[in-house]
Scaffold this motif. Structure first.
Motif, short mmCIF file in Angstrom:
data_model
loop_
_atom_site.label_atom_id
_atom_site.label_comp_id
_atom_site.label_asym_id
_atom_site.label_seq_id
_atom_site.Cartn_x
_atom_site.Cartn_y
_atom_site.Cartn_z
N UNK A 1 0.85 -1.17 -0.06
CA UNK A 1 0.06 -0.18 0.09
C UNK A 1 0.88 1.23 -0.14
N UNK A 2 0.64 2.19 -0.91
CA UNK A 2 1.23 3.37 -0.97
C UNK A 2 0.73 4.32 0.11
N UNK A 3 1.79 5.19 0.64
CA UNK A 3 1.45 6.29 1.63
C UNK A 3 2.02 7.50 1.29
N UNK B 1 -6.85 -2.60 -0.57
CA UNK B 1 -5.84 -2.11 -1.49
C UNK B 1 -6.10 -3.06 -2.51
N UNK B 2 -6.02 -4.31 -2.27
CA UNK B 2 -6.02 -5.69 -3.18
C UNK B 2 -7.60 -5.94 -3.96
N UNK B 3 -8.51 -5.52 -3.20
CA UNK B 3 -9.77 -5.81 -3.91
C UNK B 3 -9.82 -4.61 -4.74
N UNK C 1 -7.61 -3.29 -6.55
CA UNK C 1 -6.53 -3.55 -7.59
C UNK C 1 -7.07 -4.59 -8.41
N UNK C 2 -7.91 -5.69 -7.91
CA UNK C 2 -8.22 -6.68 -8.75
C UNK C 2 -9.58 -6.14 -9.57
N UNK C 3 -10.32 -5.15 -9.01
CA UNK C 3 -11.21 -4.61 -9.74
C UNK C 3 -10.73 -3.90 -10.90
N UNK C 4 -9.68 -2.88 -10.71
CA UNK C 4 -9.09 -2.23 -11.88
C UNK C 4 -8.55 -3.17 -12.83
N UNK C 5 -8.03 -4.32 -12.36
CA UNK C 5 -7.59 -5.09 -13.38
C UNK C 5 -8.76 -5.81 -14.17
N UNK C 6 -9.74 -6.22 -13.73
CA UNK C 6 -10.85 -6.97 -14.27
C UNK C 6 -11.29 -5.70 -15.30
N UNK C 7 -11.43 -4.43 -14.76
CA UNK C 7 -11.98 -3.53 -15.90
C UNK C 7 -11.08 -3.30 -17.22
N UNK C 8 -9.94 -3.76 -17.08
CA UNK C 8 -8.80 -3.40 -18.14
C UNK C 8 -8.71 -4.81 -19.10
N UNK C 9 -9.71 -5.91 -18.65
CA UNK C 9 -9.61 -7.26 -19.33
C UNK C 9 -9.51 -7.08 -20.93
N UNK C 10 -10.46 -6.34 -21.52
CA UNK C 10 -10.53 -6.35 -23.10
C UNK C 10 -9.51 -5.56 -23.55
N UNK C 11 -8.89 -4.40 -22.84
CA UNK C 11 -7.78 -3.72 -23.44
C UNK C 11 -6.57 -4.66 -23.36
#
Length: 289
Positions: free
Chosen positions: A148-150, A264-266, A268-278
């Motif tokens: 996690x970034x601070x 943070x991990x949840x 990050x996973x949501x951001x990853x899933x949103x980029x699947x098609x790209x």
């Protein structure tokens, strides 16, 4: 579920033992009958433990992990003194607190040299001996700041993210030799780290009237974050993890570390899933299924 082995008397090599988690680890290990090669820049801080336990179970070595030659020498001396070392604990470290543009080049180099290159040096010096003796454990004390970034901790975060990347890869390299690794990710801990273990940048006026300025003042006053981690309980959890086989790849300690890490991990996973098609759209034509 990992099996918990019965307690065996082990020999440990621990860096950064003059205070904090390293000191608590050393005390608990000696009480339970283990042997410790303890390193510190200020070795006199361990004089009381030497007087109590003697050098048959406690050997103290002066070490600054930013000195490559000293690291190799001290690791060799520790193995020679005890014959073998079962667990290597990279605990020495410090934090640089301040905005990225405020830090001097020297401060950033020191941060990375201590928290990233220091553990790399110690580990590389120990690996041939661990292989020769048929295995062992390496425990890297990181931080939830490795996930996690601070704000105002960019150099510190860089050191922790970097060392975690190193151990993620190392784990795959050394498992065939019976060497297992664990990355420990504590949250806030009630030690003197903030008052004694942190270097500070010279604040720029541009940040003073921003939220970061308020955050900085709160951190330095000790009011921005509740420090909740008990160093004794954290040290005990680290020791207990070594009794587990296989070793946990990561050990998250502290409710704040758990909640921050999970959030943070949840995300990050949501951001990853949103980029699947790209992501899939950039594969070469002949690589597509």
């Amino acid at each position: 579920m990992p099996a918990t082995a019965p307690h065996l008397h082990r020999t440990w090599f621990v860096t950064g033992t003059s205070s904090g988690i390293g000191r608590q680890l050393t005390e608990l290990l000696l009480v339970r009958g283990d042997r410790v090669a303890a390193t510190a820049r200020r070795t006199h801080a361990l004089d009381d433990l030497v007087a109590e336990h003697g050098d048959d179970r406690l050997r103290v070595f002066a070490l600054d992990v930013t000195d490559p030659a000293a690291v190799r020498r001290v690791v060799d001396e520790a193995f020679a003194a005890f014959g073998r070392v079962d667990v290597m604990v990279n605990n020495a470290g410090y934090g640089l607190f301040g905005a990225a543009e405020e830090a001097t080049d020297e401060q950033i180099v020191r941060q990375l040299d201590t928290n990233l290159l220091g553990p790399v040096r110690v580990t590389r010096a120990a690996l041939p001996r661990l292989r020769d003796q048929g295995g062992g454990r390496i425990v890297q004390i990181s931080s939830i700041g490795g996930q996690v970034g601070f704000p105002l901790m960019s150099a510190y975060n860089a050191s922790k993210w970097g060392v975690e990347g190193f151990f993620e890869s190392l784990r795959l390299e050394v498992e065939p030799f019976g060497i297992q690794t664990t990355i420990v990710e504590p949250g806030t801990v009630r030690t003197a780290f903030v008052s004694q273990g942190i270097d500070r940048t010279r604040p720029l006026e541009a940040y003073e009237d921003t939220d970061l300025g308020d955050y900085r003042r709160g951190m330095l006053a000790g009011t921005a974050l509740p420090f909740i981690g008990d160093p004794v309980r954290i040290a005990r959890a680290v020791i207990d993890s070594v009794d587990r086989d296989p070793a946990p790849a990561r050990l998250v300690l502290g409710s704040d570390a758990y909640e921050l890490g999970r959030t943070t991990l949840v995300q990050r996973l949501a951001d990853l899933e949103a980029q699947r098609s790209v992501a899939y759209s950039t594969d070469a034509e002949d690589a597509r299924g």
